[in-house]
Design a protein around this motif. Structure first.
Motif, PDB file in Angstrom:
ATOM      1  N   GLY A 179      23.065 -14.900  12.005  1.00 16.71           N
ATOM      2  CA  GLY A 179      22.668 -16.050  12.806  1.00 16.71           C
ATOM      3  C   GLY A 179      23.740 -17.132  12.869  1.00 16.71           C
ATOM      4  O   GLY A 179      23.424 -18.324  12.930  1.00 16.71           O
ATOM      5  N   ARG A 180      25.012 -16.732  12.885  1.00 17.91           N
ATOM      6  CA  ARG A 180      26.113 -17.691  12.899  1.00 17.91           C
ATOM      7  C   ARG A 180      26.731 -17.753  14.299  1.00 17.91           C
ATOM      8  O   ARG A 180      26.798 -16.760  15.014  1.00 17.91           O
ATOM      9  CB  ARG A 180      27.185 -17.296  11.880  1.00 17.91           C
ATOM     10  N   THR A 181      27.190 -18.927  14.660  1.00 14.16           N
ATOM     11  CA  THR A 181      27.831 -19.104  15.961  1.00 14.16           C
ATOM     12  C   THR A 181      29.330 -18.857  15.850  1.00 14.16           C
ATOM     13  O   THR A 181      29.931 -19.070  14.787  1.00 14.16           O
ATOM     14  CB  THR A 181      27.603 -20.528  16.492  1.00 14.16           C
ATOM     15  N   THR A 182      29.934 -18.437  16.949  1.00 13.32           N
ATOM     16  CA  THR A 182      31.377 -18.186  16.949  1.00 13.32           C
ATOM     17  C   THR A 182      32.147 -19.482  16.762  1.00 13.32           C
ATOM     18  O   THR A 182      33.107 -19.549  15.987  1.00 13.32           O
ATOM     19  CB  THR A 182      31.806 -17.517  18.269  1.00 13.32           C
ATOM     20  N   TYR A 198      32.804  -5.818  14.609  1.00 16.74           N
ATOM     21  CA  TYR A 198      32.248  -6.250  13.327  1.00 16.74           C
ATOM     22  C   TYR A 198      31.910  -7.736  13.366  1.00 16.74           C
ATOM     23  O   TYR A 198      30.845  -8.159  12.876  1.00 16.74           O
ATOM     24  CB  TYR A 198      33.247  -5.979  12.202  1.00 16.74           C
ATOM     25  N   PHE A 199      32.797  -8.549  13.943  1.00 16.14           N
ATOM     26  CA  PHE A 199      32.576  -9.999  14.003  1.00 16.14           C
ATOM     27  C   PHE A 199      31.314 -10.331  14.791  1.00 16.14           C
ATOM     28  O   PHE A 199      30.489 -11.161  14.365  1.00 16.14           O
ATOM     29  CB  PHE A 199      33.797 -10.674  14.630  1.00 16.14           C
ATOM     30  N   MET A 200      31.138  -9.684  15.934  1.00 18.77           N
ATOM     31  CA  MET A 200      29.962  -9.979  16.763  1.00 18.77           C
ATOM     32  C   MET A 200      28.677  -9.535  16.081  1.00 18.77           C
ATOM     33  O   MET A 200      27.675 -10.256  16.091  1.00 18.77           O
ATOM     34  CB  MET A 200      30.123  -9.299  18.127  1.00 18.77           C
ATOM     35  N   ARG A 201      28.692  -8.345  15.481  1.00 19.01           N
ATOM     36  CA  ARG A 201      27.491  -7.857  14.799  1.00 19.01           C
ATOM     37  C   ARG A 201      27.162  -8.707  13.582  1.00 19.01           C
ATOM     38  O   ARG A 201      25.990  -9.024  13.330  1.00 19.01           O
ATOM     39  CB  ARG A 201      27.690  -6.399  14.389  1.00 19.01           C
ATOM     40  N   SER A 202      28.190  -9.067  12.817  1.00 19.79           N
ATOM     41  CA  SER A 202      27.967  -9.887  11.628  1.00 19.79           C
ATOM     42  C   SER A 202      27.422 -11.254  12.003  1.00 19.79           C
ATOM     43  O   SER A 202      26.513 -11.778  11.340  1.00 19.79           O
ATOM     44  CB  SER A 202      29.287 -10.034  10.860  1.00 19.79           C
ATOM     45  N   SER A 203      27.952 -11.822  13.075  1.00 17.12           N
ATOM     46  CA  SER A 203      27.485 -13.137  13.517  1.00 17.12           C
ATOM     47  C   SER A 203      26.022 -13.079  13.946  1.00 17.12           C
ATOM     48  O   SER A 203      25.222 -13.970  13.621  1.00 17.12           O
ATOM     49  CB  SER A 203      28.352 -13.640  14.677  1.00 17.12           C
ATOM     50  N   LYS A 204      25.672 -12.014  14.647  1.00 20.78           N
ATOM     51  CA  LYS A 204      24.285 -11.873  15.114  1.00 20.78           C
ATOM     52  C   LYS A 204      23.338 -11.658  13.944  1.00 20.78           C
ATOM     53  O   LYS A 204      22.247 -12.265  13.889  1.00 20.78           O
ATOM     54  CB  LYS A 204      24.207 -10.700  16.088  1.00 20.78           C
TER      55      LYS A 204
END
Length: 602
Positions: free
Chosen positions: A588-591, A579-585
């Motif tokens: 458009g947010r960086t980790t 979820y974190f990776m998909r939401s970030s993509k």
């Protein structure tokens, strides 16, 4: 219902309100009633019940210090989720990891905050089923209520309490103050009576024997006869037309008096009772103590809930830390240690731990026995029903406080767009995170149904004779399997409890780490409060988590429930990463945080 992006929470809570909200979540009345049976079914570890609670209390006190210290630095809404972000943003080297750390903490906390209320609504189903069975035994068995009935109560209760939470925190606080006073008083009375019963009934004296079918206690031995149930010869208690057990008669035709004893184990090695007071507080076995602590953490969590209400506190930096520590000391160090000692010391040949394991409400059974002995025959049920009403109130307060806390953590993540931003909205009139509340209501209803689905699974499986003797009907018996099938499946209450507890250990361990980060090179750094205590808390939490995996293979406790709870945690962690990776993509947010000042300004 209208929403307004500019709506904010109002500071209305003082020290008393904050403390009472935290105390409501650590409700000793609700949890003594709830977890005694879960702890009793944990394999052979039941003798170490009190020691496990004491270990869990030490763990929680260390974690509570960490929460109190962080609340001094970062007053606000969101508890550990908010603390994680602020601690890393204010750290000279760690600030790029602020977003990642707060998501890990927030996601991990939901394993606790989204399951825990479900345990509570399931327990309400058990309690109501027990009371209905006591009042109408021809419709429902008090000791073994119908799964479908308990599920219905769980669903209705989940949405009913969520409605109170939706209405506003001030109304919730008023409810919690009243509930705390009532339940503490009631449980202290029971504890004193239980101790009095034990001390006034030496071995060989005339006492009461509890009968689960009729839900009452009697001063005579029960008459039995051999009957064949599912192809097996079984001793069955003989009863009259109203279901009351018939007395065993001596040579003169008189009822044989029941004489009390305090046997430690039965012929199969199952624990029955404590022979002396020191046995109640003894460790018995180091591994047993850890197994009991992994269950007992459920009864002590909640002190941190008040840190989620910083946005509604009048003086958060001063009052929130005091409320955290005070709530745990009053409810944990005083109420629980006293009540659990009394309940364990009470156990005897007339009501053993094995009786408790086969009952939906062992504390209620004990109340019937001591009530009959002290208040007179027949008055035990009245005493139990009054006490059960206070437990009913306590469960309302506990569930209400937990939903308030969990919804505010969800709200904080929604507001930060780490969860769907619709969850980060406040109701324009009530100033409550209403969408997060109703989401949690639905989740709690589902978890509550799972909690009571196989209440007597694994080592607590009912005999076929017991299942056959239940009042037959959709609400009273549908859902109960045969003994062998129940024994082959995990105990649903224990499984869900351990899943919630694992989330608690994850959250508390991370919170200890955050405290060390927050005070690293801080002007107010104290080696005791900001290093040694957090390290102890971290190690203790990790040790309890490790026992989920290694305990079953070392022969401590049961296997199915802790391993299944670990599976739930693993699935939740994997889903969180995806979820974190998909939401970030998508957003458009960086980790890693790239602009420290911009985040500090938020």
């Amino acid at each position: 219902m209208a929403d307004d992006a500019e709506v904010t929470m109002k500071p209305t809570l003082g020290l008393t309100g904050l403390t009472m909200n935290a105390m409501a979540l650590i409700a000793p009345g609700a949890f003594l009633w709830l977890t005694f049976v879960a702890q009793g079914t944990a394999g052979a570890t039941a003798p170490a019940m009190w020691a496990g609670i004491f270990l869990a209390l030490l763990l929680c006190l260390a974690t509570a210090v960490c929460y109190a210290e962080m609340a001094k630095l970062y007053p606000g809404t969101g508890s550990s989720y908010y603390f994680a972000e602020q601690a890393f943003l204010n750290h000279e080297q760690g600030w790029p990891y602020a977003r990642l750390s707060k998501f890990v903490v927030g996601w991990g906390s939901h394993l606790y905050y989204w399951i825990y209320p479900g345990v509570m609504v399931g327990v309400m189903g058990i309690l109501v089923g027990y009371l209905v069975g006591t009042i109408w035994p021809s419709f429902m068995s008090a000791s073994n209520p119908g799964p479908m009935f308990m599920m219905l109560v769980a669903i209705l209760f989940s949405f009913g309490v969520s409605y109170i939470a939706h209405r506003g925190v001030n109304g919730s606080t008023s409810v919690n103050i009243a509930i705390n006073v009532i339940q503490i008083s009631a449980l202290v009375v029971f504890s004193v009576m239980a101790l009095g019963y034990r001390m006034n009934h030496p071995v060989g004296s005339l006492a009461y024997q509890f009968d689960s079918a009729s839900g009452d206690a009697y001063t005579f031995e029960f008459a039995t006869e051999k009957q064949t149930v599912n192809g097996q010869a079984t001793d069955v208690v003989l009863r009259d037309a109203s279901g009351v057990p018939k007395p065993k008669l001596d040579a003169a035709g008189k009822p044989v008096p029941f004489q009390i004893a305090y046997p430690e184990k039965d012929e199969k090695g199952n624990f029955l009772s404590h022979a002396k007071a020191s046995s109640v507080t003894g460790m018995h076995n180091f591994g047993w103590m850890f197994v009991q602590a992994t269950i007992a953490i459920l009864i002590l969590v909640g002190f941190e809930s008040v840190t989620a209400m910083g946005g509604e506190a009048k003086n958060p930096k001063r009052h929130v830390p005091i409320a955290v520590i005070t709530s745990l000391l009053v409810q944990g160090a005083f109420c629980y240690l006293f009540e659990y000692f009394a309940a364990n010391y009470f156990l005897n040949s007339g009501y053993t731990m094995q009786n408790a394991v086969g009952s939906a409400a062992p504390i209620g059974d004990m109340m019937v026995v001591v009530g009959n002995a002290i208040l007179g025959p027949g008055n035990g049920r009245i005493f139990m029903e009054f006490q059960a009403f206070t437990v009913f109130l306590a469960i309302i307060g506990t569930t209400l406080s937990c939903i308030n806390t969990g919804a505010r953590v969800t709200y904080a993540m929604g507001k930060d767009e780490e969860l769907p931003d619709s969850l980060g909205a406040l109701h324009s009139r009530n100033l409550t995170p209403h969408r997060a509340i109703w989401t949690l209501a639905a989740i709690s209803a589902v978890v509550g149904c799972i909690t009571v689905a196989n209440l007597f699974g694994d080592s607590g499986a009912l005999t076929d004779a017991t299942v056959k003797a239940l009042p037959q009907g959709f609400w009273s018996s549908f859902g109960y399997l045969s003994h062998d099938k129940m024994a082959a499946l995990p105990n649903s209450l224990l499984t869900v409890t351990l899943a919630s507890n694992f989330g608690t250990f994850v959250l508390y361990a991370l919170s200890c780490v955050i405290c060390m980060v927050a005070y690293h090179r801080h002007p107010n750094f104290s080696p005791l409060r900001h290093l040694f205590i957090p390290v102890f808390g971290l190690v203790a939490n990790l040790a309890c988590m490790a026992f989920y995996l290694i305990g079953p293979f070392m022969g401590y406790g049961t296997k199915m429930e802790p391993l299944l709870a670990l599976g739930v945690a693993l699935v939740w962690a994997l889903y969180g990463g995806i979820y974190f990776m998909r939401s970030s993509k998508t957003r458009g947010r960086t980790t890693l945080v790239t602009d420290r000042q911009a985040n500090l300004a938020l």
